[in-house]
Design an enzyme around this catalytic site. Structure first.
Site, PDB file in Angstrom:
ATOM      1  N   HIS A 159       0.807  -1.230   0.000  1.00 53.33           N
ATOM      2  CA  HIS A 159       0.000   0.000   0.000  1.00 53.33           C
ATOM      3  C   HIS A 159       0.841   1.281   0.000  1.00 53.33           C
ATOM      4  O   HIS A 159       0.285   2.386  -0.054  1.00 53.33           O
ATOM      5  CB  HIS A 159      -0.931   0.016   1.225  1.00 53.33           C
ATOM      6  CG  HIS A 159      -1.891  -1.121   1.252  1.00 53.33           C
ATOM      7  ND1 HIS A 159      -1.555  -2.364   1.765  1.00 53.33           N
ATOM      8  CD2 HIS A 159      -3.159  -1.233   0.788  1.00 53.33           C
ATOM      9  CE1 HIS A 159      -2.585  -3.187   1.634  1.00 53.33           C
ATOM     10  NE2 HIS A 159      -3.567  -2.527   1.051  1.00 53.33           N
ATOM     11  N   GLY A 219      -4.270  11.507  10.180  1.00 52.83           N
ATOM     12  CA  GLY A 219      -5.266  10.712   9.457  1.00 52.83           C
ATOM     13  C   GLY A 219      -5.489  11.270   8.063  1.00 52.83           C
ATOM     14  O   GLY A 219      -5.517  10.559   7.069  1.00 52.83           O
ATOM     15  N   ARG A 237      -3.598   5.581  -3.537  1.00 57.11           N
ATOM     16  CA  ARG A 237      -4.890   5.805  -2.878  1.00 57.11           C
ATOM     17  C   ARG A 237      -4.991   7.175  -2.210  1.00 57.11           C
ATOM     18  O   ARG A 237      -5.764   7.368  -1.260  1.00 57.11           O
ATOM     19  CB  ARG A 237      -5.159   4.719  -1.828  1.00 57.11           C
ATOM     20  CG  ARG A 237      -5.350   3.316  -2.400  1.00 57.11           C
ATOM     21  CD  ARG A 237      -5.440   2.275  -1.293  1.00 57.11           C
ATOM     22  NE  ARG A 237      -5.646   0.937  -1.842  1.00 57.11           N
ATOM     23  CZ  ARG A 237      -6.837   0.342  -1.916  1.00 57.11           C
ATOM     24  NH1 ARG A 237      -7.919   0.991  -1.497  1.00 57.11           N
ATOM     25  NH2 ARG A 237      -6.966  -0.863  -2.427  1.00 57.11           N
ATOM     26  N   ARG A 290       1.033   9.471  16.205  1.00 58.00           N
ATOM     27  CA  ARG A 290      -0.208   9.879  15.527  1.00 58.00           C
ATOM     28  C   ARG A 290      -0.495  11.318  15.941  1.00 58.00           C
ATOM     29  O   ARG A 290      -0.525  11.648  17.131  1.00 58.00           O
ATOM     30  CB  ARG A 290      -1.363   8.987  15.927  1.00 58.00           C
ATOM     31  CG  ARG A 290      -2.725   9.543  15.545  1.00 58.00           C
ATOM     32  CD  ARG A 290      -3.847   8.528  15.535  1.00 58.00           C
ATOM     33  NE  ARG A 290      -5.128   9.176  15.829  1.00 58.00           N
ATOM     34  CZ  ARG A 290      -5.766   9.999  15.002  1.00 58.00           C
ATOM     35  NH1 ARG A 290      -5.242  10.297  13.830  1.00 58.00           N
ATOM     36  NH2 ARG A 290      -6.933  10.548  15.346  1.00 58.00           N
ATOM     37  N   ASP A 336     -13.845  18.960  18.090  1.00 57.69           N
ATOM     38  CA  ASP A 336     -15.273  19.071  18.367  1.00 57.69           C
ATOM     39  C   ASP A 336     -15.498  18.623  19.805  1.00 57.69           C
ATOM     40  O   ASP A 336     -14.621  18.028  20.417  1.00 57.69           O
ATOM     41  CB  ASP A 336     -16.123  18.256  17.382  1.00 57.69           C
ATOM     42  CG  ASP A 336     -15.731  16.793  17.358  1.00 57.69           C
ATOM     43  OD1 ASP A 336     -14.652  16.478  16.820  1.00 57.69           O
ATOM     44  OD2 ASP A 336     -16.475  15.978  17.925  1.00 57.69           O
TER      45      ASP A 336
HETATM   46  N1  LIG Z   1     -15.719   8.761  16.395  1.00 56.36           N
HETATM   47  C1  LIG Z   1     -15.334  10.039  16.411  1.00 56.36           C
HETATM   48  N2  LIG Z   1     -14.203  10.375  15.771  1.00 56.36           N
HETATM   49  C2  LIG Z   1     -13.860  11.675  15.783  1.00 56.36           C
HETATM   50  C3  LIG Z   1     -14.635  12.630  16.459  1.00 56.36           C
HETATM   51  N3  LIG Z   1     -14.069  13.844  16.286  1.00 56.36           N
HETATM   52  C4  LIG Z   1     -13.005  13.628  15.535  1.00 56.36           C
HETATM   53 BR1  LIG Z   1     -11.915  15.006  14.956  1.00 56.36          BR
HETATM   54  N4  LIG Z   1     -12.831  12.325  15.216  1.00 56.36           N
HETATM   55  C5  LIG Z   1     -11.705  11.807  14.398  1.00 56.36           C
HETATM   56  O1  LIG Z   1     -11.917  12.369  13.108  1.00 56.36           O
HETATM   57  C6  LIG Z   1     -12.275  11.365  12.175  1.00 56.36           C
HETATM   58  C7  LIG Z   1     -13.777  11.366  12.055  1.00 56.36           C
HETATM   59  O2  LIG Z   1     -14.235  12.673  11.736  1.00 56.36           O
HETATM   60  C8  LIG Z   1     -11.731  10.056  12.725  1.00 56.36           C
HETATM   61  O3  LIG Z   1     -10.470   9.796  12.103  1.00 56.36           O
HETATM   62  C9  LIG Z   1     -11.561  10.309  14.231  1.00 56.36           C
HETATM   63  O4  LIG Z   1     -10.289   9.892  14.682  1.00 56.36           O
HETATM   64  C10 LIG Z   1     -15.800  12.250  17.137  1.00 56.36           C
HETATM   65  O5  LIG Z   1     -16.512  13.058  17.754  1.00 56.36           O
HETATM   66  N5  LIG Z   1     -16.110  10.940  17.096  1.00 56.36           N
END
Ligand SMILES: Nc1nc2c(nc(Br)n2[C@@H]2O[C@H](CO)[C@@H](O)[C@H]2O)c(=O)[nH]1
Length: 234
Positions: free
Chosen positions: A4, A20, A43, A87, A204
């Site tokens: 990959h 990410g 990708r 990370r 957030d």
């Molecule tokens: N599940 C989850 N992932 C989150 C959130 N806020 C963020 Br920024 N993330 C991260 O952002 C991506 C999703 O928007 C994923 O890679 C998560 O690691 C949240 O409120 N919830």
């Protein structure tokens, strides 16, 4: 090259930052590394290698979720000799002690993923933890740069849209934030005996329902990158 990642042997440093978002990998390469060269576009998972204060550092976009980060981390370690992986991501704050824009360091991870059961079976709940040396260095750098960091347990979940999870119970047990990758990073680092750390900016907030406007996210993201780079070059 690996399945990959399209890099040749030697094109990836043993120190790797892992955002990410591949566009954040590009941002980090263009704004923080010297002589950054792109080694991967497969990708759209951009990867770059440059230097920071003379030390070779790579930055590899991992995508969202445990399956995706697990592919890149496994290949970076097994095929390219990565030994320090940090990370650098974003997370959702879920504790009253965490404010929007805070920088959170994951001391350990809790997860609803099956990855631990898949390896250890139904009775052993292996605890994926941060590398202590990287974690303590990141805390020290945060203090020296006067960037407030919060340290504690975070939850790595498999679903962004999840109507069943009991966030209130997780909060009561001290979970600071939610994201979707770090438990896998820590588990794989333990499997291959390398060093890893997860450091995030809270973009957030699950309690207040606030979110950092997209155009603002870059600023405190940069503070986090400074901490991660100063930590990884030690
Ligand atoms: N599940 C989850 N992932 C989150 C959130 N806020 C963020 Br920024 N993330 C991260 O952002 C991506 C999703 O928007 C994923 O890679 C998560 O690691 C949240 O409120 N919830």
């Amino acid at each position: 090259m690996s399945l990959h990642i399209g890099a040749q042997a030697g094109e990836i440093a043993k120190r790797v930052l892992l955002p990410g978002d591949p566009l954040r990998a590009k941002h980090i390469a263009e704004n923080f590394l010297e002589d950054a060269k792109c080694y991967n576009e497969i990708r759209g998972a951009f990867g770059y290698t440059g230097t920071y204060k003379g030390v070779p550092v790579s930055v590899q976009g991992t995508g969202m979720g445990i399956p995706s980060i697990s592919i890149y981390v496994t290949e970076l370690i097994r095929e390219y000799g990565a030994r320090k992986l940090i990370r650098v991501g974003t997370c959702g704050a879920m504790h009253e002690n965490i404010n929007l824009r805070d920088i959170v360091i994951a001391q350990g991870t809790t997860t609803d993923s099956s990855i631990i059961r898949n390896i250890f079976g139904p009775t052993i709940n292996f605890a994926p933890l941060a590398d202590y040396e990287l974690m303590s260095k990141a805390m020290e750098v945060g203090q020296s740069l006067k960037i407030p960091t919060k340290v504690g347990n975070i939850v790595t979940v498999d679903r962004f849209y999840d109507d069943d999870i009991d966030n209130e119970k997780l909060r009561r047990y001290g979970i600071l934030a939610v994201e979707m990758e770090t438990a896998a990073l820590y588990l794989l680092a333990a499997k291959y005996r390398v060093q890893s750390l997860g450091i995030f900016t809270a973009s957030d907030h699950l309690l207040t329902k606030e979110a950092v406007p997209a155009e603002e996210r870059q600023t405190n993201f940069n503070d986090m990158i400074k901490i991660a780079l100063e930590t990884i070059i030690q």
